[in-house]
Design an enzyme around this catalytic site. Structure first.
Site, PDB file in Angstrom:
ATOM      1  N   GLY A  97      12.116  38.761  45.963  1.00  0.00           N
ATOM      2  CA  GLY A  97      11.726  40.128  45.563  1.00  0.00           C
ATOM      3  C   GLY A  97      10.252  40.189  45.203  1.00  0.00           C
ATOM      4  O   GLY A  97       9.839  40.923  44.303  1.00  0.00           O
ATOM      5  N   GLY A  98       9.453  39.442  45.953  1.00  0.00           N
ATOM      6  CA  GLY A  98       8.060  39.210  45.583  1.00  0.00           C
ATOM      7  C   GLY A  98       7.102  40.353  45.875  1.00  0.00           C
ATOM      8  O   GLY A  98       5.942  40.289  45.487  1.00  0.00           O
ATOM      9  N   GLY A 122       7.393  43.449  44.786  1.00  0.00           N
ATOM     10  CA  GLY A 122       7.492  44.523  43.797  1.00  0.00           C
ATOM     11  C   GLY A 122       6.283  44.535  42.874  1.00  0.00           C
ATOM     12  O   GLY A 122       5.217  43.998  43.203  1.00  0.00           O
ATOM     13  N   LEU A 141       5.652  42.895  40.181  1.00  0.00           N
ATOM     14  CA  LEU A 141       5.218  41.655  39.536  1.00  0.00           C
ATOM     15  C   LEU A 141       4.962  40.466  40.465  1.00  0.00           C
ATOM     16  O   LEU A 141       4.186  39.575  40.139  1.00  0.00           O
ATOM     17  CB  LEU A 141       6.264  41.227  38.491  1.00  0.00           C
ATOM     18  CG  LEU A 141       6.651  42.280  37.446  1.00  0.00           C
ATOM     19  CD1 LEU A 141       7.610  41.680  36.428  1.00  0.00           C
ATOM     20  CD2 LEU A 141       5.408  42.817  36.739  1.00  0.00           C
ATOM     21  N   ASP A 185      10.664  38.613  50.465  1.00  0.00           N
ATOM     22  CA  ASP A 185      11.213  39.947  50.176  1.00  0.00           C
ATOM     23  C   ASP A 185      11.912  40.422  51.445  1.00  0.00           C
ATOM     24  O   ASP A 185      11.863  39.736  52.477  1.00  0.00           O
ATOM     25  CB  ASP A 185      10.084  40.926  49.778  1.00  0.00           C
ATOM     26  CG  ASP A 185      10.587  42.047  48.858  1.00  0.00           C
ATOM     27  OD1 ASP A 185      11.483  42.799  49.281  1.00  0.00           O
ATOM     28  OD2 ASP A 185      10.105  42.157  47.717  1.00  0.00           O
ATOM     29  N   ARG A 201      11.092  43.477  52.476  1.00  0.00           N
ATOM     30  CA  ARG A 201      10.142  44.482  52.954  1.00  0.00           C
ATOM     31  C   ARG A 201       9.020  43.809  53.729  1.00  0.00           C
ATOM     32  O   ARG A 201       8.811  42.601  53.604  1.00  0.00           O
ATOM     33  CB  ARG A 201       9.529  45.221  51.767  1.00  0.00           C
ATOM     34  CG  ARG A 201      10.519  46.049  51.013  1.00  0.00           C
ATOM     35  CD  ARG A 201       9.800  47.037  50.143  1.00  0.00           C
ATOM     36  NE  ARG A 201       9.528  46.540  48.806  1.00  0.00           N
ATOM     37  CZ  ARG A 201       8.572  47.015  48.015  1.00  0.00           C
ATOM     38  NH1 ARG A 201       7.758  47.954  48.444  1.00  0.00           N
ATOM     39  NH2 ARG A 201       8.400  46.537  46.802  1.00  0.00           N
ATOM     40  N   ASP A 205      16.603  37.847  52.294  1.00  0.00           N
ATOM     41  CA  ASP A 205      17.533  38.792  51.681  1.00  0.00           C
ATOM     42  C   ASP A 205      18.429  37.974  50.767  1.00  0.00           C
ATOM     43  O   ASP A 205      19.162  37.096  51.229  1.00  0.00           O
ATOM     44  CB  ASP A 205      18.340  39.466  52.796  1.00  0.00           C
ATOM     45  CG  ASP A 205      19.405  40.388  52.249  1.00  0.00           C
ATOM     46  OD1 ASP A 205      19.555  40.480  51.009  1.00  0.00           O
ATOM     47  OD2 ASP A 205      20.100  41.009  53.065  1.00  0.00           O
ATOM     48  N   TYR A 235      21.860  48.305  35.382  1.00  0.00           N
ATOM     49  CA  TYR A 235      20.735  47.353  35.295  1.00  0.00           C
ATOM     50  C   TYR A 235      20.923  46.436  34.077  1.00  0.00           C
ATOM     51  O   TYR A 235      20.871  45.208  34.191  1.00  0.00           O
ATOM     52  CB  TYR A 235      19.440  48.156  35.181  1.00  0.00           C
ATOM     53  CG  TYR A 235      18.174  47.349  35.022  1.00  0.00           C
ATOM     54  CD1 TYR A 235      17.787  46.405  35.975  1.00  0.00           C
ATOM     55  CD2 TYR A 235      17.321  47.566  33.933  1.00  0.00           C
ATOM     56  CE1 TYR A 235      16.596  45.697  35.837  1.00  0.00           C
ATOM     57  CE2 TYR A 235      16.130  46.866  33.797  1.00  0.00           C
ATOM     58  CZ  TYR A 235      15.777  45.928  34.746  1.00  0.00           C
ATOM     59  OH  TYR A 235      14.593  45.239  34.606  1.00  0.00           O
TER      60      TYR A 235
HETATM   61  N1  LIG Z   1       8.378  45.636  35.872  1.00  0.00           N
HETATM   62  C1  LIG Z   1       8.922  45.678  34.656  1.00  0.00           C
HETATM   63  O1  LIG Z   1       8.523  46.479  33.785  1.00  0.00           O
HETATM   64  C2  LIG Z   1      10.006  44.734  34.311  1.00  0.00           C
HETATM   65  C3  LIG Z   1      10.580  43.908  35.255  1.00  0.00           C
HETATM   66  N2  LIG Z   1      11.611  43.065  34.902  1.00  0.00           N
HETATM   67  C4  LIG Z   1      12.239  42.238  35.917  1.00  0.00           C
HETATM   68  O2  LIG Z   1      11.266  41.528  36.666  1.00  0.00           O
HETATM   69  C5  LIG Z   1      11.694  41.420  38.026  1.00  0.00           C
HETATM   70  C6  LIG Z   1      10.590  41.942  38.936  1.00  0.00           C
HETATM   71  O3  LIG Z   1      10.355  43.287  38.577  1.00  0.00           O
HETATM   72  P1  LIG Z   1       9.466  44.255  39.474  1.00  0.00           P
HETATM   73  O4  LIG Z   1       8.518  43.486  40.303  1.00  0.00           O
HETATM   74  O5  LIG Z   1       8.956  45.288  38.549  1.00  0.00           O
HETATM   75  O6  LIG Z   1      10.599  44.925  40.384  1.00  0.00           O
HETATM   76  P2  LIG Z   1      10.394  45.884  41.654  1.00  0.00           P
HETATM   77  O7  LIG Z   1      11.492  46.870  41.656  1.00  0.00           O
HETATM   78  O8  LIG Z   1       8.999  46.383  41.699  1.00  0.00           O
HETATM   79  O9  LIG Z   1      10.584  44.857  42.875  1.00  0.00           O
HETATM   80  C7  LIG Z   1      11.833  44.317  43.190  1.00  0.00           C
HETATM   81  C8  LIG Z   1      11.778  43.768  44.607  1.00  0.00           C
HETATM   82  O10 LIG Z   1      13.090  43.326  44.955  1.00  0.00           O
HETATM   83  C9  LIG Z   1      13.228  43.515  46.354  1.00  0.00           C
HETATM   84  N3  LIG Z   1      14.630  43.497  46.769  1.00  0.00           N
HETATM   85  C10 LIG Z   1      15.554  44.485  46.668  1.00  0.00           C
HETATM   86  N4  LIG Z   1      16.693  44.106  47.268  1.00  0.00           N
HETATM   87  C11 LIG Z   1      16.503  42.850  47.741  1.00  0.00           C
HETATM   88  C12 LIG Z   1      17.307  41.929  48.471  1.00  0.00           C
HETATM   89  N5  LIG Z   1      18.557  42.227  48.855  1.00  0.00           N
HETATM   90  N6  LIG Z   1      16.773  40.732  48.789  1.00  0.00           N
HETATM   91  C13 LIG Z   1      15.509  40.411  48.426  1.00  0.00           C
HETATM   92  N7  LIG Z   1      14.701  41.252  47.771  1.00  0.00           N
HETATM   93  C14 LIG Z   1      15.192  42.465  47.427  1.00  0.00           C
HETATM   94  C15 LIG Z   1      12.563  44.867  46.598  1.00  0.00           C
HETATM   95  O11 LIG Z   1      12.216  45.008  47.980  1.00  0.00           O
HETATM   96  C16 LIG Z   1      11.367  44.818  45.663  1.00  0.00           C
HETATM   97  O12 LIG Z   1      10.196  44.409  46.322  1.00  0.00           O
HETATM   98  C17 LIG Z   1      13.005  42.195  38.129  1.00  0.00           C
HETATM   99  O13 LIG Z   1      14.076  41.296  38.084  1.00  0.00           O
HETATM  100  C18 LIG Z   1      13.006  43.078  36.905  1.00  0.00           C
HETATM  101  O14 LIG Z   1      14.298  43.338  36.449  1.00  0.00           O
HETATM  102  C19 LIG Z   1      12.107  43.016  33.636  1.00  0.00           C
HETATM  103  C20 LIG Z   1      11.593  43.835  32.678  1.00  0.00           C
HETATM  104  C21 LIG Z   1      10.455  44.694  32.907  1.00  0.00           C
HETATM  105  C1  LIG Z   2      11.807  47.550  31.148  1.00  0.00           C
HETATM  106  C2  LIG Z   2      12.340  47.342  32.497  1.00  0.00           C
HETATM  107  O1  LIG Z   2      13.183  46.502  32.682  1.00  0.00           O
HETATM  108  C3  LIG Z   2      11.885  48.185  33.618  1.00  0.00           C
HETATM  109  N1  LIG Z   2      10.472  48.445  33.576  1.00  0.00           N
HETATM  110  C4  LIG Z   2      12.616  49.506  33.603  1.00  0.00           C
HETATM  111  O2  LIG Z   2      12.094  50.442  32.957  1.00  0.00           O
HETATM  112  O3  LIG Z   2      13.708  49.578  34.176  1.00  0.00           O
END
Ligand SMILES: NC(=O)C1=CN([C@@H]2O[C@H](COP(=O)(O)OP(=O)(O)OC[C@H]3O[C@@H](n4cnc5c(N)ncnc54)[C@H](O)[C@@H]3O)[C@@H](O)[C@H]2O)C=CC1
Ligand SMILES: CC(=O)[C@H](N)C(=O)O
Length: 375
Positions: A64-65, A67, A69, A90, A92, A108, A197
Site C-alpha cells: 500500500g506504498g 498512499g 505515507l 501497491d 495502483r 495485491d 476501520y
Molecule cells: N494517514 C494517517 O493519518 C494514518 C494512517 N494510518 C495507517 O497507516 C497506513 C498507511 O496510511 P496511508 O498511507 O494514509 O493510507 P492511504 O489510504 O493513503 O493508502 C493506502 C494504500 O493502500 C492501497 N491498497 C488498497 N487496497 C489494496 C490491496 N488490495 N492491495 C495492496 N494495496 C492496497 C491503496 O491503493 C493505497 O495506496 C494505513 O494502514 C493506515 O491505517 C494510521 C493512522 C493515521
Molecule cells: C487517524 C487515522 O487513522 C486516519 N487519518 C483517519 O482519519 O482515518
C-alpha cells in the site's frame, strides 16, 4: 473513478471466491513446511525472529506504498539502507517520479501467492504493511474495508510468520471508541471502536500480538495519530481536514471544514511519524515491553489550527459544513494520546508541535505553488 473501480473489483474477487480464506489456507498448507495453520501446540512454535543479521541491511517491502505515507517512508528507508533494498508496492500505477525513484512492484495483498513470490524472489526480511482503507472510506464501503483490512492482514501475517520477517503494521487512534478513556487515552484500556476501520485495526493489534506469542513473529505496531503531510494526499480519513486546510489556505484563501470547530484530535507531522516507524523497527527486541504502542506529538481542534494558520495568513476565511459521518467518528476517538510507554521504552520523542507544523506546511505548499505559477 479508476482507483475505486479497481479496488471494488479486487474486493469482489476476494469476497466472491469460494471460501476465500480457505483458499489461502490450502496454499499455505500445501507448499510451506511451517505454517501457523499447521502448528498444533505451543511447544511446536517454531517461527523465530528474522535470520536478519544486524550488520546487514534489511530488505524491505512496503505494501500500500502509494498512499499518504508509503512514498515518504520509502525515501527515508532508502537513504538508510540503500535504494534497491526498499521495494514499494501497491495495486495502483505509480506516478513517474515514484517509478523512477527506486524499485516498485505490483502487489495485491489479497493475492497470497503473489505476495509470497515477491517475498521469496526478493529475499524480503522486513515487511511494512500500509495497505488499508481508512475510516471515512471504510464506512462508505464496509465489504471492501473488511476484505483489505482483515483478509489482507491475515495473508500478511502468514507470509511474515512463514518467512521469519520483521513485520510492522500501523494501528491508529481509531482503534479506540466512545467507551475508551479519551483524554488522555492510554495504551491499555477498553477498545470498542464503532468503525470497520477501528475494528479491523484492533483485530490487527490482537492478531499480531497473538502471532508474536504463539509463533515468535517479530510483530511491531504503532498507533498513529492523524498524520499531516504537504507532498502527499490523505486517503479518505476523518483527520484529512488538517491537511486540506493548508492547500486551500494557500491556493484560495478559503477553507470549508467538515468537523466542528471544537473537535479535538491527536495529530502528528509526517516526518515524526516516519522516524518513529524507523525507530520502532530498529529498536532492539529487549527494549520493547509491548508490541503495540501509542505515539503522539500534539493535539488540537480545527479552531486552534485555524488560529495558528491565520497568524501567517490573516485573510484566511473559514466556514464550517459538518460531515455527520466524520463528526460521529471524531467524537468517538481520543482527544489526547498517552504515549509515555513509547517515550520510556525506546526513547520516542516528537520534533514538531503545532507552530512548527504550520510553518513547515505553509513553507512547503507556498513554495510549490510559487513554482507552479512561475512555470
Ligand atoms: N494517514 C494517517 O493519518 C494514518 C494512517 N494510518 C495507517 O497507516 C497506513 C498507511 O496510511 P496511508 O498511507 O494514509 O493510507 P492511504 O489510504 O493513503 O493508502 C493506502 C494504500 O493502500 C492501497 N491498497 C488498497 N487496497 C489494496 C490491496 N488490495 N492491495 C495492496 N494495496 C492496497 C491503496 O491503493 C493505497 O495506496 C494505513 O494502514 C493506515 O491505517 C494510521 C493512522 C493515521
Ligand atoms: C487517524 C487515522 O487513522 C486516519 N487519518 C483517519 O482519519 O482515518
Amino acid at each position: 473513478m479508476p482507483v475505486v473501480r479497481a479496488l471494488t473489483k479486487v474486493a469482489k474477487k476476494a469476497l466472491l471466491a469460494p471460501g476465500c480464506g480457505c483458499q489461502v489456507s490450502a496454499v499455505a498448507v500445501r507448499h510451506v513446511s511451517f505454517s501457523p495453520r499447521q502448528v498444533s501446540n505451543a511447544s511446536d512454535a517454531s517461527f523465530h525472529s528474522v535470520s536478519f543479521s544486524e550488520t546487514d541491511h534489511p530488505k524491505v517491502l512496503i505494501t500500500g506504498g502509494l498512499g499518504q505515507l508509503g512514498v515518504g517512508l520509502a525515501k527515508l528507508l532508502r537513504k538508510r539502507y540503500g535504494k534497491n533494498n526498499v521495494i514499494l508496492s501497491d495495486i495502483r500505477k505509480p506516478p513517474t517520479h515514484v517509478f523512477h525513484s527506486g524499485p516498485f512492484i505490483y502487489s495485491d495483498i489479497l493475492d497470497y501467492k503473489n505476495l509470497r513470490e515477491i517475498v521469496v524472489n526478493n529475499r524480503i526480511t522486513w515487511l511494512v504493511h500500509y495497505s488499508a482503507l481508512l475510516s471515512a472510506v471504510g464506512e462508505a464501503n464496509v465489504a471492501l474495508a473488511r476484505a483489505v483490512n482483515i483478509t489482507g492482514l491475515h495473508n500478511i501475517l502468514d507470509i511474515a510468520a512463514e518467512h521469519g520477517l520483521r513485520l510492522f503494521v500501523p494501528s491508529t487512534i481509531g482503534a479506540f471508541g466512545p467507551t475508551s478513556p479519551r483524554n488522555p487515552t492510554p495504551d491499555l484500556c477498553v477498545q470498542r471502536p464503532r468503525t470497520i476501520y477501528g475494528v479491523s485495526k484492533v483485530h490487527a493489534e490482537l492478531m499480531g500480538e497473538y502471532y508474536h506469542h504463539r509463533y515468535g513473529l517479530d510483530f511491531r505496531c504503532l498507533r498513529y495519530p492523524g498524520i499531516i503531510s504537504a507532498d502527499s494526499q490523505p486517503g479518505g480519513g476523518t483527520t484529512d481536514y488538517a491537511v486540506q486546510i493548508f492547500h486551500d489556505a494557500v491556493k484560495t484563501g478559503k477553507f470549508e471544514c467538515n468537523l466542528k470547530p471544537d473537535t479535538r484530535l491527536p495529530m502528528m507531522y509526517i516526518d515524526d511519524c516516519l522516524r518513529a516507524t524507523l525507530e520502532i523497527m530498529e529498536a532492539p527486541a529487549e527494549t520493547l515491553s509491548m508490541r503495540t504502542y501509542n505515539i503522539n506529538a500534539m493535539s488540537f481542534t480545527p479552531d486552534e489550527l485555524v488560529q495558528e494558520v491565520q497568524k501567517q495568513l490573516p485573510d484566511l476565511q473559514v466556514t464550517y459544513k459538518i460531515d455527520p459521518v466524520r463528526q460521529a467518528i471524531a467524537d468517538s476517538w481520543p482527544m489526547n494520546f498517552d504515549d509515555s510507554n513509547a517515550r520510556n521504552d525506546w526513547s520516542w520523542k516528537h520534533d514538531y508541535d503545532l507552530p512548527e507544523l504550520v510553518q513547515t506546511m505553509l513553507n512547503f505548499i507556498g513554495s510549490e505553488s510559487q513554482f507552479a505559477q512561475a512555470n
